[in-house]
Motif scaffolding. Structure first.
Motif: not given
Length: 356
Positions: A1-6, A13-18, A85-96
């Protein structure tokens, strides 16, 4: 289960590459490392490419040159890998981090439909907050002594939740919570609304509530009509009192005043009553708005409440899509079924309230 990001409305919520990079939820150290390694990759890969051309044009073997070019290329590729790696870590952090929070909290998936029906009633607090869990924001009380930290969102501390409870309700203890819930279930504001509705200035009150809500005065007056049968009880403004039990219970849980089981017991009770008294979510919301207008007697606040409810009704939140389930009115308390008959029979109706 995933909700919106607070604090945000997109669900789930989704990964954020923007761009910009700050939106990738990198910490200061990670952002510095990403910038540094990317800059170093440019400083090494550029000379490596140029050096390749120079060495390849050299007359005769030039092993030292190839070693230098290879070393520069290797350093550049390594730096690019660290940057990625840093960009991937940041982009996927919200979901993880949201999934980590659920794991620590023991939340394994969506609640049963009865619980989700109850949470749907708190649409006022749904947009931008969490609507699929008992807590409407990630909270400290769920951490179970875990030392986990979160970088993409902040936890609501017990003190913050208590402060909100104190400011909104004057509640800071379990006893205060129990007393407030009991008074709301029994019609704290609904009884006052009935008294005012039976007073000499009732028509003025109905007109005032009509102006505040945009609803017809006749429809508001109909909320007070004595019940003709047990299957069609008087609605009064029960939605207002019963709804308030839900955010009160959610906040009391987040403040550590009550266990989860107590919060759900009270929330599910008022939810079952609400589904027995109202035949749809819009009907419930209309009654809620009348109750809010009676309580606030403020046009701006009433319009803001209407906007919030309209936004929720038109949203794509999963909780909004829960189907309304009608329940037999026989489970309603006697005082609801008879339209507060004892209050109606009282010859000394109170005259305090909305218009004084």
């Amino acid at each position: 289960m995933l909700q919106n990001h607070p604090g945000e409305t997109e669900s789930p919520v989704s990964n954020d590459w923007s761009p910009p990079q700050a939106s990738l939820r990198l910490t200061g150290g990670e952002r510095a490392l990403a910038h540094g390694t990317f800059s170093l990759s440019l400083l090494t890969l550029g000379p490596a490419v140029i050096g390749t051309g120079i060495v390849s044009e050299a007359k005769g073997p030039f092993p030292a040159g190839w070693m230098i070019v290879g070393a520069l290329a290797l350093v550049g590729i390594l730096c690019l890998a660290i940057t990625a790696l840093m960009l991937y870590k940041g982009a996927t952090r919200r979901v993880k981090e949201q999934l980590t929070y659920y794991q620590i909290s023991g939340i394994s998936g969506r609640y049963p439909e009865t619980h989700r029906e109850a949470l749907q009633l708190d649409g006022v607090n749904a947009v931008g907050n969490w609507s699929e869990t008992l807590e409407n924001w990630p909270c400290e009380v769920r951490m179970n002594r875990s030392l986990a930290t979160f970088k993409s969102f902040s936890l609501c501390s017990v003190d913050e939740a208590k402060t909100a409870l104190d400011e909104d309700w004057g509640v800071l203890t379990r006893e205060g919570y129990d007393q407030t819930v009991r008074s709301l279930m029994e019609g704290l504001h609904t009884r006052q609304f009935l008294h005012e509705s039976l007073s000499g200035h009732r028509q003025s009150m109905f007109q005032r509530l009509s102006a505040l809500t945009g609803l017809a005065a006749n429809d508001i007056e109909a909320l007070v009509s004595s019940p003709t049968n047990a299957h069609s009880p008087t609605q009064l403004i029960w939605a207002w009192d019963w709804w308030r039990v839900i955010p009160l219970s959610r906040n009391a849980f987040m403040a550590g005043l009550i266990p989860e089981e107590v919060a759900w017991e009270n929330i599910l009770t008022v939810s079952s009553w609400t589904h027995a008294l109202f035949d749809s979510l819009p009907a419930y919301h209309r009654n809620l708005r009348v109750g809010h207008a009676f309580w606030s007697n403020n046009y701006a606040m009433g319009q803001a409440r209407k906007t919030v409810l309209d936004t929720f009704e038109n949203s794509s939140l999963p909780i909004r899509k829960v189907k309304w389930r009608s329940i037999d009115s026989g489970l309603l308390p006697r005082y609801v079924l008879d339209g507060l008959a004892e209050e109606r029979d009282d010859e000394h109706h109170g005259s305090h309230g909305l218009l004084n």
